[in-house]
Design an enzyme around this catalytic site. Structure first.
Site, short mmCIF file in Angstrom:
data_model
loop_
_atom_site.label_atom_id
_atom_site.label_comp_id
_atom_site.label_asym_id
_atom_site.label_seq_id
_atom_site.Cartn_x
_atom_site.Cartn_y
_atom_site.Cartn_z
N HIS A 59 0.82 -1.22 0.00
CA HIS A 59 0.00 0.00 0.00
C HIS A 59 0.86 1.27 0.00
O HIS A 59 0.36 2.34 -0.35
CB HIS A 59 -0.98 0.00 1.19
CG HIS A 59 -0.39 0.41 2.50
ND1 HIS A 59 0.01 -0.50 3.46
CD2 HIS A 59 -0.13 1.64 3.03
CE1 HIS A 59 0.47 0.16 4.52
NE2 HIS A 59 0.39 1.45 4.27
N ASP A 89 0.24 -7.43 1.64
CA ASP A 89 0.69 -6.05 1.82
C ASP A 89 2.21 -5.96 1.83
O ASP A 89 2.79 -5.19 2.59
CB ASP A 89 0.11 -5.42 3.10
CG ASP A 89 0.14 -3.89 3.03
OD1 ASP A 89 0.28 -3.35 1.92
OD2 ASP A 89 0.06 -3.25 4.10
N GLY A 162 3.67 6.87 7.81
CA GLY A 162 5.06 6.94 7.41
C GLY A 162 5.89 5.80 7.96
O GLY A 162 6.95 5.48 7.45
N ASN A 163 5.40 5.18 9.06
CA ASN A 163 6.05 3.98 9.59
C ASN A 163 5.82 2.77 8.68
O ASN A 163 6.58 1.80 8.72
CB ASN A 163 5.51 3.62 10.98
CG ASN A 163 6.37 4.15 12.11
OD1 ASN A 163 5.91 4.90 12.94
ND2 ASN A 163 7.64 3.75 12.13
N SER A 164 4.75 2.81 7.88
CA SER A 164 4.43 1.67 7.02
C SER A 164 5.61 1.30 6.14
O SER A 164 6.21 2.16 5.47
CB SER A 164 3.22 1.99 6.15
OG SER A 164 2.04 2.01 6.91
N LEU A 215 -9.38 -21.35 -1.39
CA LEU A 215 -10.48 -22.28 -1.15
C LEU A 215 -11.81 -21.56 -0.97
O LEU A 215 -12.87 -22.13 -1.21
CB LEU A 215 -10.20 -23.12 0.10
CG LEU A 215 -9.13 -24.20 -0.03
CD1 LEU A 215 -8.84 -24.83 1.33
CD2 LEU A 215 -9.59 -25.28 -1.01
N GLY A 216 -11.77 -20.32 -0.52
CA GLY A 216 -13.01 -19.59 -0.26
C GLY A 216 -13.54 -19.86 1.13
O GLY A 216 -14.73 -20.13 1.32
N VAL A 218 -13.42 -18.53 5.35
CA VAL A 218 -13.02 -17.63 6.42
C VAL A 218 -12.96 -18.48 7.68
O VAL A 218 -13.94 -19.14 8.05
CB VAL A 218 -14.02 -16.47 6.61
CG1 VAL A 218 -13.60 -15.59 7.78
CG2 VAL A 218 -14.11 -15.65 5.33
#
Length: 310
Positions: A59, A89, A162-164, A215-216, A218
């Protein structure tokens, strides 16, 4: 003050990590273009190879293909985005110029709750900022932009915009996570560095993308019924909370409420156990699955499909 004082020992650890790791964490400037015009976003990245590869968040780079990385010694270098994977991410960059010695990647699967961690990054554009805290929880799921990042590290080390893309390190300055989000006051998240993410990083370096099976399902950790624990030699599995309609798991007959115990011949008790199986080699191949349903063991064959990016 004696060197054995607990605060002094704590300070020595944090300052030692900061000294070793700060030079290896870059401040990123990434150009942005949108309906409102052009600009740039800020983030961080960690040098992790001796030939200029850096690790950051997907991101942070977004749809950009290049940007500039600056280091604490005052040097900077342009970088190209080698590949990004929004589902984890993570993104890999390649600097075109001299970079510091690489940071050592650690092993997040060895972390324990309460363990000291140090975050190094560039919050709010302030280069070389260091904060410390502990691992608050492990195995969290992080909702982000319509997706779910699984198995993240939760920490109370202060994180700010900004840490990301910066480093989350252990007391030996080994990078065990890439800081990814500020979830709330006193609550930060980091993508773990482990066997699964190493595969993702290798795929990004090699192919610029990650092909995944899905697989779909959760899932969340769930207890094995007491009557079965001795027989199965385990106390937990993965409880199916939701089955995506029309997905591979649905077609195989899996249901919400099933307790997933084995997939591909390997026991599963945490989200990462299933994630480790969901790479390109699993696409379109039969995957034997054993679940507990209504107090009985049920075997099904699922066929993971390729996950198509939205």
């Amino acid at each position: 003050m004696e060197a054995s004082h607990p605060l002094d020992a704590y300070s020595q650890i944090v300052s030692g990590v900061a000294e070793r790791l700060t030079p290896k964490v870059a401040s990123l400037r990434v150009p942005r273009r949108g309906p409102g015009g052009s600009g740039e976003s800020l983030g961080s990245a960690v040098v992790f190879t001796g030939d200029g590869f850096l690790l950051t968040n997907a991101h942070v780079v977004g749809k950009a293909t290049s940007g500039t990385a600056s280091f604490s010694d005052g040097t900077s270098a342009p970088f190209a985005v080698v590949g990004a994977d929004p589902l984890s991410d993570l993104a890999v960059l390649r600097a075109n110029g001299t970079t510091p010695e690489p940071a050592e990647l650690g092993e997040a699967d060895q972390l324990v709750v309460g363990q000291l961690v140090v975050a190094v990054g560039n919050p709010l554009g302030l280069a070389g900022s260091v904060t410390a805290g502990v691992v608050s929880a492990l195995g969290r799921s992080l909702p982000a932009r319509g997706r779910l990042i699984e198995d993240v590290i939760q920490t109370d080390a202060a994180l700010n915009p900004g840490n990301s893309g910066g480093a989350l390190a252990d007391s030996e300055a080994r990078v065990i996570g890439i800081n990814t989000a500020v979830a709330g006051v006193g609550l930060g998240m980091a993508v773990p560095v482990n066997a699964t993410t190493r595969r993702i990083i290798s795929a990004l370096m090699r192919d610029g993308r990650v092909r995944r099976a899905y697989l779909g399902l959760v899932t969340m950790p769930g207890p094995v019924p007491a009557a079965w624990r001795d027989r199965l030699g385990r106390t937990t599995g993965l409880l199916v909370a939701e089955v995506v309609a029309g997905g591979p798991a649905d077609r195989a007959g899996l249901r919400a409420g099933d307790l997933l115990l084995v997939a591909g011949g390997k026991p599963v008790k945490a989200a990462q156990d299933l994630q480790r199986l969901m790479f390109s080699e699993a696409i379109g191949r039969p995957l034997p699955v054993t679940v507990m349903r209504n107090g009985a063991l049920v075997d099904v064959i699922a066929e993971p499909a390729e996950l198509v990016a939205a």
